[in-house]
Design a protein around this motif. Sequence first.
Motif, PDB file in Angstrom:
ATOM      1  N   ILE A 105       0.882  -1.171   0.000  1.00 38.73           N
ATOM      2  CA  ILE A 105       0.000   0.000   0.000  1.00 38.73           C
ATOM      3  C   ILE A 105       0.915   1.215   0.000  1.00 38.73           C
ATOM      4  CG2 ILE A 105      -1.703   1.298   1.325  1.00 38.73           C
ATOM      5  CD1 ILE A 105      -2.749  -1.328   2.436  1.00 38.73           C
ATOM      6  N   LEU A 106       0.864   2.015  -1.068  1.00 40.57           N
ATOM      7  CA  LEU A 106       1.864   3.068  -1.258  1.00 40.57           C
ATOM      8  C   LEU A 106       1.215   4.405  -1.596  1.00 40.57           C
ATOM      9  CD1 LEU A 106       4.855   3.858  -1.496  1.00 40.57           C
ATOM     10  CD2 LEU A 106       4.812   3.041  -3.859  1.00 40.57           C
ATOM     11  N   ASP A 107       1.662   5.439  -0.934  1.00 45.64           N
ATOM     12  CA  ASP A 107       1.222   6.801  -1.225  1.00 45.64           C
ATOM     13  C   ASP A 107       1.376   7.098  -2.711  1.00 45.64           C
ATOM     14  OD1 ASP A 107       1.503   9.713  -1.641  1.00 45.64           O
ATOM     15  OD2 ASP A 107       1.407   9.861   0.526  1.00 45.64           O
ATOM     16  N   SER A 108       0.278   7.472  -3.362  1.00 43.99           N
ATOM     17  CA  SER A 108       0.269   7.747  -4.809  1.00 43.99           C
ATOM     18  C   SER A 108      -0.670   8.917  -5.079  1.00 43.99           C
ATOM     19  CB  SER A 108      -0.201   6.502  -5.576  1.00 43.99           C
ATOM     20  OG  SER A 108       0.434   5.335  -5.118  1.00 43.99           O
ATOM     21  N   GLN A 109      -0.539   9.977  -4.320  1.00 43.58           N
ATOM     22  CA  GLN A 109      -1.554  11.025  -4.276  1.00 43.58           C
ATOM     23  C   GLN A 109      -1.639  11.850  -5.554  1.00 43.58           C
ATOM     24  OE1 GLN A 109      -1.719  13.170  -0.618  1.00 43.58           O
ATOM     25  NE2 GLN A 109      -2.974  14.825  -1.409  1.00 43.58           N
ATOM     26  N   TYR A 110      -0.509  12.032  -6.272  1.00 43.21           N
ATOM     27  CA  TYR A 110      -0.490  13.034  -7.334  1.00 43.21           C
ATOM     28  C   TYR A 110      -0.326  12.448  -8.735  1.00 43.21           C
ATOM     29  CZ  TYR A 110       0.548  16.223  -3.427  1.00 43.21           C
ATOM     30  OH  TYR A 110       0.517  16.925  -2.259  1.00 43.21           O
ATOM     31  N   THR A 111      -0.717  13.251  -9.715  1.00 38.60           N
ATOM     32  CA  THR A 111      -0.284  13.034 -11.095  1.00 38.60           C
ATOM     33  C   THR A 111       1.111  13.647 -11.230  1.00 38.60           C
ATOM     34  OG1 THR A 111      -1.223  15.136 -11.822  1.00 38.60           O
ATOM     35  CG2 THR A 111      -2.660  13.188 -11.926  1.00 38.60           C
ATOM     36  N   ASN A 112       1.786  13.382 -12.341  1.00 43.02           N
ATOM     37  CA  ASN A 112       3.139  13.927 -12.525  1.00 43.02           C
ATOM     38  C   ASN A 112       3.183  15.454 -12.482  1.00 43.02           C
ATOM     39  OD1 ASN A 112       4.737  11.655 -12.570  1.00 43.02           O
ATOM     40  ND2 ASN A 112       4.444  11.288 -14.742  1.00 43.02           N
ATOM     41  N   PRO A 113       2.297  16.162 -13.206  1.00 39.55           N
ATOM     42  CA  PRO A 113       2.351  17.629 -13.137  1.00 39.55           C
ATOM     43  C   PRO A 113       2.157  18.162 -11.714  1.00 39.55           C
ATOM     44  CG  PRO A 113       1.029  16.929 -15.012  1.00 39.55           C
ATOM     45  CD  PRO A 113       1.310  15.700 -14.194  1.00 39.55           C
ATOM     46  N   GLU A 114       1.273  17.523 -10.937  1.00 42.07           N
ATOM     47  CA  GLU A 114       1.053  17.970  -9.564  1.00 42.07           C
ATOM     48  C   GLU A 114       2.277  17.704  -8.696  1.00 42.07           C
ATOM     49  OE1 GLU A 114      -3.746  17.392  -9.047  1.00 42.07           O
ATOM     50  OE2 GLU A 114      -2.441  15.657  -9.044  1.00 42.07           O
ATOM     51  N   ALA A 115       2.902  16.554  -8.895  1.00 40.36           N
ATOM     52  CA  ALA A 115       4.083  16.207  -8.109  1.00 40.36           C
ATOM     53  C   ALA A 115       5.209  17.211  -8.345  1.00 40.36           C
ATOM     54  CB  ALA A 115       4.550  14.786  -8.451  1.00 40.36           C
ATOM     55  N   ILE A 116       5.340  17.691  -9.583  1.00 43.10           N
ATOM     56  CA  ILE A 116       6.368  18.680  -9.906  1.00 43.10           C
ATOM     57  C   ILE A 116       6.075  19.999  -9.191  1.00 43.10           C
ATOM     58  CG2 ILE A 116       7.324  20.085 -11.786  1.00 43.10           C
ATOM     59  CD1 ILE A 116       6.874  17.629 -13.609  1.00 43.10           C
TER      60      ILE A 116
ATOM     61  N   ASP B 231     -10.499   6.704 -11.163  1.00 41.34           N
ATOM     62  CA  ASP B 231     -10.573   5.607 -12.120  1.00 41.34           C
ATOM     63  C   ASP B 231      -9.681   5.900 -13.333  1.00 41.34           C
ATOM     64  OD1 ASP B 231     -12.101   3.065 -12.980  1.00 41.34           O
ATOM     65  OD2 ASP B 231     -12.389   4.406 -14.691  1.00 41.34           O
ATOM     66  N   THR B 232      -9.644   7.148 -13.757  1.00 44.33           N
ATOM     67  CA  THR B 232      -8.776   7.546 -14.867  1.00 44.33           C
ATOM     68  C   THR B 232      -7.311   7.370 -14.492  1.00 44.33           C
ATOM     69  OG1 THR B 232     -10.412   9.154 -15.638  1.00 44.33           O
ATOM     70  CG2 THR B 232      -8.149   9.459 -16.390  1.00 44.33           C
ATOM     71  N   ILE B 233      -6.966   7.701 -13.260  1.00 48.04           N
ATOM     72  CA  ILE B 233      -5.583   7.531 -12.800  1.00 48.04           C
ATOM     73  C   ILE B 233      -5.200   6.057 -12.785  1.00 48.04           C
ATOM     74  CG2 ILE B 233      -4.152   7.663 -10.709  1.00 48.04           C
ATOM     75  CD1 ILE B 233      -5.294  10.435 -10.241  1.00 48.04           C
ATOM     76  N   LEU B 234      -6.099   5.197 -12.329  1.00 47.55           N
ATOM     77  CA  LEU B 234      -5.812   3.762 -12.347  1.00 47.55           C
ATOM     78  C   LEU B 234      -5.584   3.285 -13.781  1.00 47.55           C
ATOM     79  CD1 LEU B 234      -5.568   1.053 -10.877  1.00 47.55           C
ATOM     80  CD2 LEU B 234      -8.047   0.793 -11.127  1.00 47.55           C
ATOM     81  N   SER B 235      -6.426   3.717 -14.699  1.00 44.67           N
ATOM     82  CA  SER B 235      -6.265   3.331 -16.109  1.00 44.67           C
ATOM     83  C   SER B 235      -4.939   3.837 -16.664  1.00 44.67           C
ATOM     84  CB  SER B 235      -7.423   3.885 -16.946  1.00 44.67           C
ATOM     85  OG  SER B 235      -8.647   3.329 -16.534  1.00 44.67           O
ATOM     86  N   ALA B 236      -4.593   5.086 -16.328  1.00 44.21           N
ATOM     87  CA  ALA B 236      -3.321   5.649 -16.780  1.00 44.21           C
ATOM     88  C   ALA B 236      -2.160   4.877 -16.176  1.00 44.21           C
ATOM     89  CB  ALA B 236      -3.246   7.124 -16.409  1.00 44.21           C
ATOM     90  N   GLY B 237      -2.304   4.472 -14.907  1.00 41.95           N
ATOM     91  CA  GLY B 237      -1.257   3.693 -14.265  1.00 41.95           C
ATOM     92  C   GLY B 237      -1.033   2.354 -14.942  1.00 41.95           C
TER      93      GLY B 237
END
Length: 314
Positions: A232-243, A283-289
């Motif tokens: 179980i891992l912290d995955s809060q952001y998309t790449n642009p947000e993480a930057i 759900d979109t993030i899971l699909s992108a992942g």
Amino acid sequence: MRIKFWGVRGSLASPLTNEQVQAKLTAAISRMTPRDLESSESKMKFISNLPEWIYGTVGGNTPCVELRTKNDDLFLLDCGTGLRAYAVYGRHPENHVYNIFLSHFHWDHIQGFPFFGPSFNPASKIHIYTPFEKAEEYFAAQSATPYFPPNACWNNIKNQITFHIIKEDEPLYVAGLKINCRKMVHPGDSYSYSFEEDDKKFIYATDIELQPQDFEKTNVRNKFFDNTDVLILDSQYTNPEAIQKVNWGHNSFSSAIDFATMRKVKNLYFFHHEPNYDDKKLDTILSAGKQYLRYNSDHEINLFLSKEGQEVEI
């Protein structure tokens, strides 16, 4: 080991809004055909075939994860608002023993404890494990007046609670589990925990911001995460947000995938979801992942969103 999610959001609780419920209903109706309304069976089939983001919800409670051993001993990981949900709807141990492990003391990870019903039961034996030496002071502070009613303040429940201060690189054995902790990068520090039973390993790693050194294959410290069955891992952001949010203490989902790939993780669960994301966005993030994993990994990983009520057997 058995895992059940009671709270999966980060930062603050985020219940479904009226607008989000209405969007789900609109999306469902737009997919409906006259054939779907012909019988009770056709209606149920239509509902069960809806996308998960329409049919259900990831949930809005802040972090709390239940872990059960093969002998049914209970562990609770973090005390977000999901802890209250567990207290109301979960299955309680017959021996009244609750083992709680805390990643850190930011409010979204402890705010459920003042509403934890078993803490008001004199028969309860609550063991809190943490590397933070001032843990009792922190708990007492959030349950003090004027923030909490006088009859429910810390002095009225503290006799049920025992604190255990633990350390990195010193394995702990509780109820048949081998447990280790690892300090990770997060403002104010945060600790990840590994739990091992019968050659299976589960790791709870919320509120961490992976650093370049975490991806060094030769770094002995990183072996903590190697060959994990469920992470179980912290995955809060998309790449642009993480930057944009460097040093905020959280990961992008793609960084989480890269890390899990390197450490040969078998099952990765995105966790600590951004409170501003609705179910469709997640759900979109899971699909992108999954798409990212397909083109950027030579190691097979099963990828999931953490969802309230979801159960996992290891």
